[in-house]
Write an enzyme that holds these catalytic residues in place. Structure first.
Site, short mmCIF file in Angstrom:
data_model
loop_
_atom_site.label_atom_id
_atom_site.label_comp_id
_atom_site.label_asym_id
_atom_site.label_seq_id
_atom_site.Cartn_x
_atom_site.Cartn_y
_atom_site.Cartn_z
N GLU A 281 -3.30 44.17 34.49
CA GLU A 281 -3.12 42.93 35.05
C GLU A 281 -1.72 42.43 35.09
OE1 GLU A 281 -5.45 43.74 32.90
OE2 GLU A 281 -7.50 43.46 34.12
N HIS B 62 -15.47 38.19 27.72
CA HIS B 62 -15.92 37.94 29.53
C HIS B 62 -16.24 36.97 29.94
CE1 HIS B 62 -14.99 42.32 28.81
NE2 HIS B 62 -15.09 42.53 30.07
#
Lengths: 325, 365
Positions: A60, A129
């Site tokens: 990322e 998450h």
């Protein structure tokens, strides 16, 4: 009018913008060959090819930083975070580089990127998450933060986001991906920074965004039927820029406010809203501003309990009745 | 290049040992005398600018950090002198040398240090955040290694837009231990992006020597990504150019990334706030200064070539001092940004109100 899902609405926006502007590139983990971890980008690779729809490694900081750099030369990357929760491994690229480069260069550089992906709890995937970073993101001047609740808004807002010359962070919701709504074919644009009164009412204003809009509308329906209470639901749609005027107009009408948000309470978006409402509409308030947020702990895994940790229609009803008491 | 085993900076290549004659490298042999003098002059201008900025800092005219480039001049000048129309540069916070090497004027650079509105970033960026997109210079970045994905993105854009150019992404030796750098290496190699990762190895990441911070050879890490890599001495501007030309050509012609480690040395501390007496000896600094000073090394070469005379040398130094003094006067005389300026240059939309499409409040009280 055709009924399409929230997922399809986002896909249509991406496809139309890829078609319209050759500088637009869709980039992210599994967005191409895999069709997207949540199938949002399904079919785009076949239609636009690997130069426009780019599969990235799980990296990322690398690919978002790359997108920021490419945007300085006029590419307009739309980058998918499989989960917004993963923003933390790219924090420096997102909030030091993308957010600051215009300022630190004295306005010489633009960063026309979009980062999009789901940011929600409620799917029993545990604390790592389930982050909802809209407050963290919006704390950084220079960025824009968008939180669509419906398919129509998702499409119209994403098209605005992609055309915007500032970095825009677009926070979706995995639980809404399958929700259907009316969305006309072709060009629709919803401007950033414009709230939408999703239900008119006179007794209480619920200020909310994202999936909590859906919960609030269900609660409002129940409150009308079972309690004879008229609730107005204001969907912010965008956190920054913020359409506080629509909120204040509603408060001037109902004189009571409940903020509903899927945020941890401390320094949340709701905290900012409550400050602004008391500061700018103090005389309109008939009672303290109430807030319903996520119960203040990391996201619990246990499925039935996670439902109770987050705002849900029952919790909204209870909070609304307290705000009206 | 010797692999270090000691806890002090690695021994530098012996300048007196027999070395290839880099003046004969095609990229150097093609230089006219005037171009050679330009290289020399740019190095001198960097040094005089840095010396003048240090004085301004000591006189409390400059706030924050000041990371001086003194001792490393041949690196930025050598690399940036090879830039073509579609070549781009990005670097870290020790960015004054690169800014001057790409052609930025000293006045706005000094004014930026003084925090003035006439600064290259209107006094909003400071020493670590110089930018000039008109000269393909994309900063000036404060976080170690954070600029390397951006530099890779510049290369990505070049390739996407079908332009024949290269991005040079500069970092210090400490940056090679940052994850973002390795993510960028992988992307560049995976996608064959035209980027040269330039490690300016001055031996110390702040006060920690290479031996105490980095396993293995720095540039060699490129092998893990199937990237070509090279090393050269950074005190000889000819050598820097000869080495970099090869890798820039690889990027431009074949769209292949590479990593180049350029050995260098800084005479001053990490920043001027660094007391510089805990991690290296004065003798080490003096030894480098005496034998490998990049300006002196080039003086010797150019004098031997008959390009540089004593009189010209003196004039170049005098002019550079005067130019740096003028820049300081300009900075001193310039106004600060106003409080109203604080919220300008935050959003493109706020700065272009007639083109604004969004609604709502962008700023909050």
């Amino acid at each position: 009018m055709p009924q399409i899902t929230y997922r399809e609405a986002i896909r249509h926006a991406l496809a139309e913008e890829l078609e319209r502007d050759p500088n637009v590139v869709v980039m992210g983990e599994e967005v191409g060959q895999f069709h997207g971890a949540y199938k949002v980008t399904e079919g785009l690779l076949a239609k636009f090819g690997p130069t426009r729809v780019v599969d990235t490694p799980i990296s990322e900081a690398g690919f978002i930083g790359l997108g920021v750099g490419a945007s300085m030369l006029g590419v307009r990357p739309v980058m998918e975070l499989m989960f917004w929760s993963f923003y933390s491994v790219a924090f420096d690229q997102i909030l030091n580089n993308a957010a600051n480069v215009r300022y630190m260069s004295g306005g010489q550089i633009n960063c026309p990127i979009v980062i999009r992906g789901p940011a929600n709890g409620g799917t029993n995937v545990g604390a790592t998450h389930s982050h909802t970073p809209e407050n963290v993101l919006a704390n950084h001047p220079g960025v824009k933060v968008v939180v669509p609740a419906t398919p129509y808004d998702a499409k119209g807002l994403l098209k605005s986001a992609i055309r915007d010359n500032d970095p825009v962070f677009f926070l979706e919701n995995t639980i809404l991906y399958g929700d259907k709504g009316e969305v006309p074919d072709g060009e629709i644009i919803v401007p950033l920074g414009k709230a939408d009164v999703k239900r008119a009412g006179t007794d209480l204003t619920i200020v909310t965004y994202g999936r909590c809009v859906i919960h609030s509308l269900a609660a409002a329906e129940h409150l009308a039927k079972e309690h004879g209470v008229s609730v107005e639901v204001v969907d912010l749609r965008t956190i920054r820029p913020l359409d506080i005027d629509t909120v204040l107009a509603s408060v001037a009408k109902t004189h009571r406010v409940l903020i509903v948000e899927e945020q941890k309470p401390f320094a949340s978006v709701g905290s900012q809203l409550a400050f602004m409402i008391q500061r700018e509409a103090f005389d309109e308030l008939d009672g303290p501003i109430h807030r319903l947020a996520t119960i203040d702990a990391p996201a619990i895994y246990s499925p039935p309990v996670e439902t109770e940790q987050l705002p849900n229609p029952q919790r909204v009803i209870k909070a609304a009745l307290e705000a009206l008491a | 290049m010797t692999k270090k085993t000691s806890t002090i900076a690695k021994p530098k290549a012996d300048a007196t040992a027999a070395r290839p004659d880099f003046s004969r490298a095609p990229v150097n042999a093609a230089l006219t005398p005037a171009q050679k003098i330009d290289l020399y002059r740019t190095m001198v201008r960097i040094r005089r600018f840095e010396e003048r900025s240090l004085r301004a800092y000591q006189a409390k005219k400059i706030g924050g950090f000041l990371h001086l480039y003194i001792g490393q001049e041949a690196v930025a000048v050598g690399c940036c002198s090879l830039m073509g129309k579609h070549d781009h540069v990005i670097t870290a916070y020790r960015d004054h040398g690169h800014a001057i090497a790409v052609g930025m004027e000293l006045n706005p650079l000094m004014a930026e240090l003084y925090g003035k509105i006439t600064g290259c970033s209107k006094g909003k960026g400071g020493s670590m955040h110089y930018f000039d997109p008109t000269r393909n210079f994309w900063g000036g970045h404060g976080i170690v290694g954070g600029q390397i994905p951006l530099g890779t993105g510049l290369a990505y854009a070049l390739k996407y837009q079908g332009k024949k150019g290269a991005a040079m992404a500069f970092m210090g030796d400490g940056a090679v231990n940052q994850g973002a750098v390795h993510e960028a290496y992988n992307l560049a190699a995976l996608w064959n992006l035209p980027v040269v990762f330039v490690i300016e190895n001055n031996g110390y990441s702040m006060g920690t020597s290479q031996a105490r911070s980095s396993a293995g050879e720095l540039a060699k890490r490129a092998e893990g990504y199937d990237m070509p890599w090279g090393q050269c001495n950074g005190h000889d501007v000819y050598e820097v150019r000869a080495c970099m030309d090869k890798y820039l050509t690889l990027a431009r012609e074949e769209s292949r990334p590479s990593t180049v480690e350029i050995d260098s040395y800084r005479y001053r501390g990490h920043s001027v706030a660094d007391p510089d007496n805990t991690y290296r000896s004065k003798a080490e600094v003096e030894e480098y200064r005496r034998t490998k000073d990049p300006i002196q090394v080039f003086e010797v070469i150019l004098t031997a070539e008959g390009v540089l005379t004593e009189a010209l040398m003196e004039k170049i130094h005098t002019d550079a001092r005067a130019e740096a003094d003028t820049a300081a006067d300009f900075a001193e005389a310039s106004p600060y940004p106003t409080v109203e300026d604080i919220q300008k240059d935050v959003y493109w939309e706020a700065d272009h109100p007639t083109e604004r499409k969004s609604q709502g409040r962008l700023f909050f009280d």
